[in-house]
Design an enzyme around this catalytic site. Structure first.
Site, PDB file in Angstrom:
ATOM      1  N   CYS A   1       4.086  11.720  -7.820  1.00  0.00           N
ATOM      2  CA  CYS A   1       3.521  12.746  -8.687  1.00  0.00           C
ATOM      3  C   CYS A   1       2.271  12.193  -9.359  1.00  0.00           C
ATOM      4  O   CYS A   1       2.339  11.182 -10.078  1.00  0.00           O
ATOM      5  CB  CYS A   1       4.538  13.185  -9.735  1.00  0.00           C
ATOM      6  SG  CYS A   1       3.882  14.443 -10.871  1.00  0.00           S
TER       7      CYS A   1
ATOM      8  N   HIS B   1       0.810  -1.215   0.000  1.00  0.00           N
ATOM      9  CA  HIS B   1       0.000   0.000   0.000  1.00  0.00           C
ATOM     10  C   HIS B   1       0.844   1.266   0.000  1.00  0.00           C
ATOM     11  O   HIS B   1       0.324   2.350   0.290  1.00  0.00           O
ATOM     12  CB  HIS B   1      -0.946   0.012   1.203  1.00  0.00           C
ATOM     13  CG  HIS B   1      -2.078  -0.956   1.070  1.00  0.00           C
ATOM     14  ND1 HIS B   1      -2.904  -1.298   2.117  1.00  0.00           N
ATOM     15  CD2 HIS B   1      -2.529  -1.669   0.004  1.00  0.00           C
ATOM     16  CE1 HIS B   1      -3.811  -2.173   1.708  1.00  0.00           C
ATOM     17  NE2 HIS B   1      -3.602  -2.420   0.434  1.00  0.00           N
TER      18      HIS B   1
ATOM     19  N   ALA C   1      -0.690  -7.893  19.981  1.00  0.00           N
ATOM     20  CA  ALA C   1       0.381  -8.254  19.049  1.00  0.00           C
ATOM     21  C   ALA C   1       1.729  -8.314  19.751  1.00  0.00           C
ATOM     22  O   ALA C   1       2.562  -9.182  19.453  1.00  0.00           O
ATOM     23  CB  ALA C   1       0.431  -7.253  17.895  1.00  0.00           C
TER      24      ALA C   1
ATOM     25  N   CYS D   1       9.088  16.282 -13.199  1.00  0.00           N
ATOM     26  CA  CYS D   1       8.390  17.021 -14.250  1.00  0.00           C
ATOM     27  C   CYS D   1       8.004  18.433 -13.848  1.00  0.00           C
ATOM     28  O   CYS D   1       7.561  19.220 -14.688  1.00  0.00           O
ATOM     29  CB  CYS D   1       7.151  16.253 -14.715  1.00  0.00           C
ATOM     30  SG  CYS D   1       5.775  16.273 -13.520  1.00  0.00           S
TER      31      CYS D   1
END
Length: 239
Positions: free
Chosen positions: A122, A114, A225, A145
Site C-alpha cells: 500500500c 528488491h 548460468a 487501511c
C-alpha cells in the site's frame, strides 16, 4: 541472524534462461521501455494504470516460469549446507523459492532486496501482504487501511532496498562472496563485492560475460548460468 559462510548475490541473468529476460543487456527490458515510465514512484503517481499493467504482465510471466538448472543448483547447495549459504537476490520473480521448495532448502536463507511480485504494497499506509492473485488495478484496495493506492511490492529506482543491514552484516563476515547474473551497474548491490573483498572474503563472478565490476573479483567464470552455476556448486559440495 546466523552469519553464513557463503553469500551469493543473484541478478536478472540467472533467470534469463527461464524466460524472464534481463534489464541492461542488448534487447533487455530497459531498451524496450523507459524505466522512468514504469519503475519510479513518480511514474506510479503520474500514470498508475500503465505501471500496474506493466507489472501485471511481468507477474504473469513469472508465475508461468520455471526455475532453471542454476536455481536448482543453488537450492541444492543450501539444502546440503543448511545455515551456511545466504542468497541475496535482486530478482522479484519467485524462482528461487520454487527451486528451494523442490530441493528442500530453507526459505529463510533468501533475502529479497528488491521485493517480490508475489506481494502487494500500500503506497498509503505501507502495509505489505501476499497478493491473492489476479490483476492489480487502480481499484484494488489495501486490506489494512482501505486506500486504493495498491502497488507491487517492488523496490523502484530512488527507493531503499530491503534488509540492507542484514546484507552488509553477512558480507562483512562471510568467507566467500559469489555474484551471479548481475550487470554490476546498480548500487548498492554493485558495491557488495568491494564490501566482501575488503572484509577478507574470496570473491567469484559467474556471469554470461564480464560485468562492469568484473575487475573487483578474484576469479570470474563466463557462460550460461545453467552450466557454470551447477559446475561451481558441484565443486563446492565435493570440496
Amino acid at each position: 541472524m546466523t552469519i553464513p559462510r557463503i553469500v551469493i548475490l543473484t541478478g536478472a541473468g540467472i533467470s534469463a534462461e527461464s524466460g524472464m529476460g534481463t534489464f541492461r543487456d542488448a534487447g533487455g527490458l530497459w531498451t524496450q521501455v523507459r524505466l522512468e515510465d514504469v519503475a519510479t514512484p513518480e511514474a506510479f503517481a503520474r500514470d498508475p494504470v500503465m505501471v500496474l499493467d506493466f507489472y501485471d504482465m511481468r507477474r504473469q510471466r513469472a508465475e508461468a516460469a520455471e526455475p532453471n538448472a542454476a536455481h536448482y543448483a543453488l537450492a541444492r547447495l543450501q539444502a546440503a549446507r543448511p545455515g551456511e549459504v545466504l542468497i541475496i537476490t535482486q530478482n522479484v520473480d519467485g524462482l528461487h523459492e520454487k527451486a528451494a521448495q523442490a530441493e528442500g532448502a530453507d526459505p529463510a536463507g533468501l533475502i529479497h532486496m528488491h521485493g517480490e511480485f508475489a506481494n502487494g504494497l500500500c503506497a498509503g499506509c505501507g502495509h505489505r501482504w501476499k497478493w491473492p492473485g489476479g490483476r492489480m488495478t487502480v481499484e484494488s484496495a489495501c486490506p489494512a487501511c482501505g486506500a486504493r493506492r495498491v502497488r507491487p511490492d517492488v523496490v523502484w529506482f530512488g527507493e531503499m532496498p530491503y534488509r540492507m543491514d542484514e546484507c552488509f552484516a553477512a558480507l562483512a563476515a562471510c568467507e566467500t562472496f559469489v555474484s551471479i547474473g548481475t550487470s554490476g551497474a546498480v548500487y548498492p548491490a554493485a558495491g557488495f563485492v568491494a564490501e566482501a573483498r575488503g572484509a577478507g572474503a574470496r570473491t567469484l563472478e559467474l556471469n554470461l560475460e564480464p560485468s562492469e565490476g568484473a575487475h573487483y573479483f578474484h576469479e570470474a567464470r563466463n557462460g550460461l548460468a545453467s552450466q557454470i552455476v551447477p559446475a561451481w556448486v558441484d565443486e563446492v559440495l565435493a570440496g
